[in-house]
Design an enzyme around this catalytic site. Structure first.
Site, PDB file in Angstrom:
ATOM      1  N   ASP A   1      11.555  14.508  -9.100  1.00 13.34           N
ATOM      2  CA  ASP A   1      12.850  14.597 -10.034  1.00 13.34           C
ATOM      3  C   ASP A   1      13.504  13.176  -9.958  1.00 13.34           C
ATOM      4  O   ASP A   1      12.999  12.392  -9.217  1.00 13.34           O
ATOM      5  CB  ASP A   1      13.789  15.467  -9.246  1.00 13.34           C
ATOM      6  CG  ASP A   1      13.479  16.801  -9.489  1.00 13.34           C
ATOM      7  OD1 ASP A   1      12.864  17.239 -10.156  1.00 13.34           O
ATOM      8  OD2 ASP A   1      13.992  17.852  -8.397  1.00 13.34           O
TER       9      ASP A   1
HETATM   10  N1  URA Z   1      10.533  19.781  -5.766  1.00 10.45           N
HETATM   11  C1  URA Z   1      11.764  19.545  -6.151  1.00 10.45           C
HETATM   12  O1  URA Z   1      12.963  20.183  -6.349  1.00 10.45           O
HETATM   13  N2  URA Z   1      12.018  18.219  -6.713  1.00 10.45           N
HETATM   14  C2  URA Z   1      11.115  17.340  -6.675  1.00 10.45           C
HETATM   15  O2  URA Z   1      11.247  16.053  -6.926  1.00 10.45           O
HETATM   16  C3  URA Z   1       9.912  17.528  -6.088  1.00 10.45           C
HETATM   17  C4  URA Z   1       9.484  18.884  -5.829  1.00 10.45           C
END
Ligand code: URA
Length: 246
Positions: free
Chosen positions: A105
């Site tokens: 993310d």
């Molecule tokens: N899970 C999440 O919630 N965010 C990420 O960036 C990676 C795995």
């Protein structure tokens, strides 16, 4: 060994455009095996001795990088609005056309693999391949042994059933490691939300047997060694102590 056109060889191995290379070749600035070659169609092997403007050219088709992704960047090669991780690449890697193998993310930090080898990327991201990923998460509330138990059974996240994973509570109850084999959208955050906790900080610390290199500052990257490439594919996660302080 692969046979290919000289201009293709040079465009894979350098940052010059195909048009610039044709002109460099025609003007006599390229040698193969010590002989000047002025034809862009000339066939070379991938291990031929090629020089461009007197400098040896090192051919390779694929490149594999480990990045310490900083928060604030999208795991993509382009985006209309936000900065993307490929903008952080040093000049020498820009012409390879690498892309992130798996996504983090925008606000997540840590281990991100970038490559231009699609098959390899598939091997480490496909849920079927069962490559474990470890994340460090700081939560807005204490995690309990009961939460950890729930993680081991997998969970229904509405649009899919997350496979069994691990939630490991550290010495600080709001700080946990989460280990999963899949990588669905916001998966770690959603799994934590399912046990009533919000993730306030998230960092990926390991994929397969590969740990994020602690010497890489946020935004920096380096090439993976041949051993590290193997560790990504089918090694178990490293001992927790190796990732604990990163
Ligand atoms: N899970 C999440 O919630 N965010 C990420 O960036 C990676 C795995």
């Amino acid at each position: 060994m692969t046979l290919m056109r000289l201009d293709k060889y040079l465009s894979d191995a350098t940052a010059f455009s195909r048009r610039e290379l044709k002109s460099l070749i025609r003007s006599g600035q390229v040698h193969v095996g010590g002989k000047v070659i002025k034809s862009p169609e000339y066939q070379v092997e991938s291990d031929s001795q090629v020089t461009l403007k007197g400098e040896a050219v090192c051919y390779r088709k694929f490149v594999y990088l480990m990045m310490n992704k900083p928060a604030g960047f999208i795991s993509a090669t382009e985006d209309g609005n936000a900065p993307v991780v490929t903008e952080l690449l040093p000049e020498e890697y820009r012409h390879f056309g690498v892309f992130p193998a798996g996504r983090l993310d925008k606000d997540t930090e840590g281990l991100l693999i970038l490559t231009n080898d699609g098959q390899f990327a598939h091997q480490i991201t496909s849920p079927r391949k069962q490559v474990w990923k470890r994340y460090f998460a700081r939560l807005d509330a204490s995690a309990s042994a009961g939460d950890a138990e729930i993680f081991t059974h997998g969970m229904d996240l509405g649009d899919f059933i997350a496979a069994p994973g691990h939630l490991i509570v550290t010495g600080i109850p709001e700080e946990v490691f989460v280990e999963i084999t899949e990588g669905k959208f916001h998966q770690v955050k959603r799994m934590c939300a399912k046990v009533g906790k919000n993730v306030i900080y998230l960092k990926r610390c390991a994929i397969g047997g590969l740990t994020l290199d602690g010497k890489l500052q946020p935004g920096q990257c380096r090439e993976l060694t041949a051993d590290e490439l193997e560790m990504l594919k089918d090694a178990p996660l490293p001992p927790l102590e190796e990732t604990a302080l990163r």
